[in-house]
Design an enzyme around this catalytic site. Structure first.
Site, PDB file in Angstrom:
ATOM      1  N   ASP A 193       0.848  -1.190   0.000  1.00 27.29           N
ATOM      2  CA  ASP A 193       0.000   0.000   0.000  1.00 27.29           C
ATOM      3  C   ASP A 193       0.885   1.241   0.000  1.00 27.29           C
ATOM      4  O   ASP A 193       1.759   1.385   0.863  1.00 27.29           O
ATOM      5  CB  ASP A 193      -0.894   0.024   1.236  1.00 27.29           C
ATOM      6  CG  ASP A 193      -1.842  -1.161   1.296  1.00 27.29           C
ATOM      7  OD1 ASP A 193      -2.090  -1.766   0.241  1.00 27.29           O
ATOM      8  OD2 ASP A 193      -2.327  -1.482   2.395  1.00 27.29           O
ATOM      9  N   ASN A 230      -1.305 -10.580   5.530  1.00 30.98           N
ATOM     10  CA  ASN A 230      -1.662 -10.082   6.863  1.00 30.98           C
ATOM     11  C   ASN A 230      -2.049 -11.228   7.799  1.00 30.98           C
ATOM     12  O   ASN A 230      -1.660 -11.253   8.973  1.00 30.98           O
ATOM     13  CB  ASN A 230      -2.824  -9.103   6.769  1.00 30.98           C
ATOM     14  CG  ASN A 230      -2.441  -7.786   6.130  1.00 30.98           C
ATOM     15  OD1 ASN A 230      -1.269  -7.434   6.061  1.00 30.98           O
ATOM     16  ND2 ASN A 230      -3.426  -7.052   5.652  1.00 30.98           N
ATOM     17  N   GLN A 282     -13.769  -8.915   0.110  1.00 33.36           N
ATOM     18  CA  GLN A 282     -13.980  -7.824  -0.844  1.00 33.36           C
ATOM     19  C   GLN A 282     -14.482  -8.289  -2.203  1.00 33.36           C
ATOM     20  O   GLN A 282     -15.099  -7.515  -2.934  1.00 33.36           O
ATOM     21  CB  GLN A 282     -12.678  -7.028  -1.041  1.00 33.36           C
ATOM     22  CG  GLN A 282     -12.154  -6.360   0.207  1.00 33.36           C
ATOM     23  CD  GLN A 282     -11.021  -7.143   0.836  1.00 33.36           C
ATOM     24  OE1 GLN A 282     -11.059  -8.377   0.860  1.00 33.36           O
ATOM     25  NE2 GLN A 282     -10.020  -6.453   1.345  1.00 33.36           N
ATOM     26  N   ASN A 288     -18.171 -10.497   7.377  1.00 34.41           N
ATOM     27  CA  ASN A 288     -18.729  -9.554   8.340  1.00 34.41           C
ATOM     28  C   ASN A 288     -20.243  -9.536   8.163  1.00 34.41           C
ATOM     29  O   ASN A 288     -20.797 -10.253   7.313  1.00 34.41           O
ATOM     30  CB  ASN A 288     -18.099  -8.161   8.199  1.00 34.41           C
ATOM     31  CG  ASN A 288     -18.369  -7.520   6.840  1.00 34.41           C
ATOM     32  OD1 ASN A 288     -19.410  -7.748   6.216  1.00 34.41           O
ATOM     33  ND2 ASN A 288     -17.433  -6.719   6.371  1.00 34.41           N
ATOM     34  N   THR A 302     -18.183 -11.633  11.786  1.00 33.21           N
ATOM     35  CA  THR A 302     -17.592 -10.568  12.592  1.00 33.21           C
ATOM     36  C   THR A 302     -18.564  -9.397  12.656  1.00 33.21           C
ATOM     37  O   THR A 302     -19.221  -9.061  11.663  1.00 33.21           O
ATOM     38  CB  THR A 302     -16.236 -10.122  12.027  1.00 33.21           C
ATOM     39  OG1 THR A 302     -16.394  -9.684  10.667  1.00 33.21           O
ATOM     40  CG2 THR A 302     -15.240 -11.286  12.048  1.00 33.21           C
ATOM     41  N   GLY A 323     -17.846  -6.148  14.049  1.00 29.03           N
ATOM     42  CA  GLY A 323     -17.217  -4.874  14.376  1.00 29.03           C
ATOM     43  C   GLY A 323     -17.035  -4.701  15.872  1.00 29.03           C
ATOM     44  O   GLY A 323     -16.533  -5.587  16.565  1.00 29.03           O
ATOM     45  N   GLY A 344     -18.037  -7.533  18.342  1.00 29.26           N
ATOM     46  CA  GLY A 344     -17.356  -8.811  18.470  1.00 29.26           C
ATOM     47  C   GLY A 344     -17.610  -9.751  17.310  1.00 29.26           C
ATOM     48  O   GLY A 344     -17.514  -9.376  16.143  1.00 29.26           O
ATOM     49  N   GLY A 353      -9.875  -7.194  10.520  1.00 29.47           N
ATOM     50  CA  GLY A 353     -10.514  -8.459  10.176  1.00 29.47           C
ATOM     51  C   GLY A 353      -9.507  -9.551   9.853  1.00 29.47           C
ATOM     52  O   GLY A 353      -9.708 -10.726  10.201  1.00 29.47           O
ATOM     53  N   ASP A 354      -8.409  -9.181   9.209  1.00 27.49           N
ATOM     54  CA  ASP A 354      -7.357 -10.157   8.903  1.00 27.49           C
ATOM     55  C   ASP A 354      -6.746 -10.695  10.190  1.00 27.49           C
ATOM     56  O   ASP A 354      -6.465 -11.899  10.305  1.00 27.49           O
ATOM     57  CB  ASP A 354      -6.265  -9.512   8.044  1.00 27.49           C
ATOM     58  CG  ASP A 354      -6.792  -8.985   6.720  1.00 27.49           C
ATOM     59  OD1 ASP A 354      -7.859  -9.461   6.278  1.00 27.49           O
ATOM     60  OD2 ASP A 354      -6.138  -8.105   6.132  1.00 27.49           O
TER      61      ASP A 354
END
Length: 328
Positions: free
Chosen positions: A12, A52, A172, A195, A223, A225, A228, A256-257
């Site tokens: 990145d 990650n 994604q 998520n 997941t 956020g 939990g 998340g990773d």
């Protein structure tokens, strides 16, 4: 017990512009746009979902196998990962393309102009899992994360053909995929990790109800956020795990990773699902408190103290024998 993590590997390039993009844009001339911005800060960070997750697992004492495609510019990144305990032997190196790259400039309004270059990632479809399994004496689990779509399809089908349990983690790629493709990635998974929004998107695009999705996977990890994570499955009562206590918030990128890294470390070590999710949540908090997805440092004693503070001494006692944090 070998776990392979298949997915994106990227760097990145993050720049900051002091000012507002909007001040330099002429709305009725956007079809002729030619403009540049002087950035005053550049940060280059190691990233990619698969890398990650592998970094987090290795930080807890695992030896994950990274599966993905990169360019010849990967050498420094490879050294970093290998120093931290990641097996990079099965990473495919392109002879013609660079490692995937995300280039983003952010202005004072937090508006962003970004470009993603997939590059060598497109060659991940050439990777076969069979030789990897043979090299390490078999694979107990394969996570199929966001990557070149054909690579995701190939890895998932190969897991089915070879009888290797797999984790469906489309992440994604859900936004860009149609229902039939998503069905191919999900059906028969040992674990489906999404998520909450992705959970509903999966149902919407596949046309499957939530119950129908549950019937097609063994365990479903969602997941939530700040709330939990939730784990459901046909042979277990629903498990709700709150988020671990944080010290501060710096950057949510990669949280998340890290959860996946901790959760898979627990699963691979035979830790019960609840404590595996608590381990994932605790590791995710370390990333939340740090700028960069692979910049945090783990000390075993402090990590277990914080885990006990969030989830109780019993949880820490269950997890303690299975983590070593060897790369502080």
């Amino acid at each position: 017990m070998p776990i392979a993590i298949a997915g994106s590997i990227a760097t990145d390039h993050l720049m900051t512009f002091t000012g507002r993009f909007a001040d330099s844009l002429v709305v009725d001339q956007l079809d002729k746009i030619s403009v540049s911005f002087l950035a005053h800060r550049l940060e280059i960070r190691r990233g990619g979902v698969a890398a990650n997750i592998c970094f987090g697992m290795a930080g807890l004492g695992q030896r994950p196998i990274l599966v993905g495609a990169v360019g010849e510019d990967f050498s420094d990144y490879r050294s970093w990962l290998e120093r931290h305990g990641v097996d990079c032997t099965s990473v495919h190196v392109s002879e013609t393309q660079h490692t995937a790259r995300f280039v983003c400039t952010t202005d004072d309004d937090m508006a962003q102009i970004a470009t993603f270059y997939a590059g060598a990632m497109s060659e991940a479809r050439e990777i076969e899992l069979g030789p990897i399994a043979q090299r390490v004496g078999g694979l107990d689990l394969v996570l199929v994360g966001p990557d070149d779509p054909e690579a995701m399809r190939r890895h998932t089908q190969e897991c089915r053909d070879r009888g290797i349990p797999f984790v469906a983690d489309p992440s994604q790629q859900l936004a860009f995929s149609d229902g039939e493709f998503i069905k191919q990635l999900v059906d028969g998974a040992e674990y489906l990790i999404t998520n909450e929004y992705e959970s509903h998107l999966t149902a919407q695009k596949t046309g499957w109800s939530q119950d129908e999705i549950n019937d097609r996977v063994r365990y479903r990890v969602t997941t939530l956020g700040k709330d939990g994570a939730r784990i459901t499955g046909a042979d277990i009562d629903p498990i709700e795990v709150p988020a671990a206590r944080e010290v501060t918030r710096a950057d949510p990128t990669g949280v998340g990773d890290a959860f996946r890294a901790g959760f898979l470390t627990g699963v691979n070590s035979g830790i019960p699902l609840r404590q595996s999710a608590e381990l994932g949540s605790m590791l995710a908090t370390y990333v939340l408190e740090t700028i960069g997805t692979q910049e945090y440092e783990l000390g075993r004693g402090r990590f277990l103290e914080r885990l006990a503070d969030s989830y109780g001494a019993e949880s820490a006692e269950i997890i303690a024998p299975h983590i070593s944090c060897p790369h502080r």
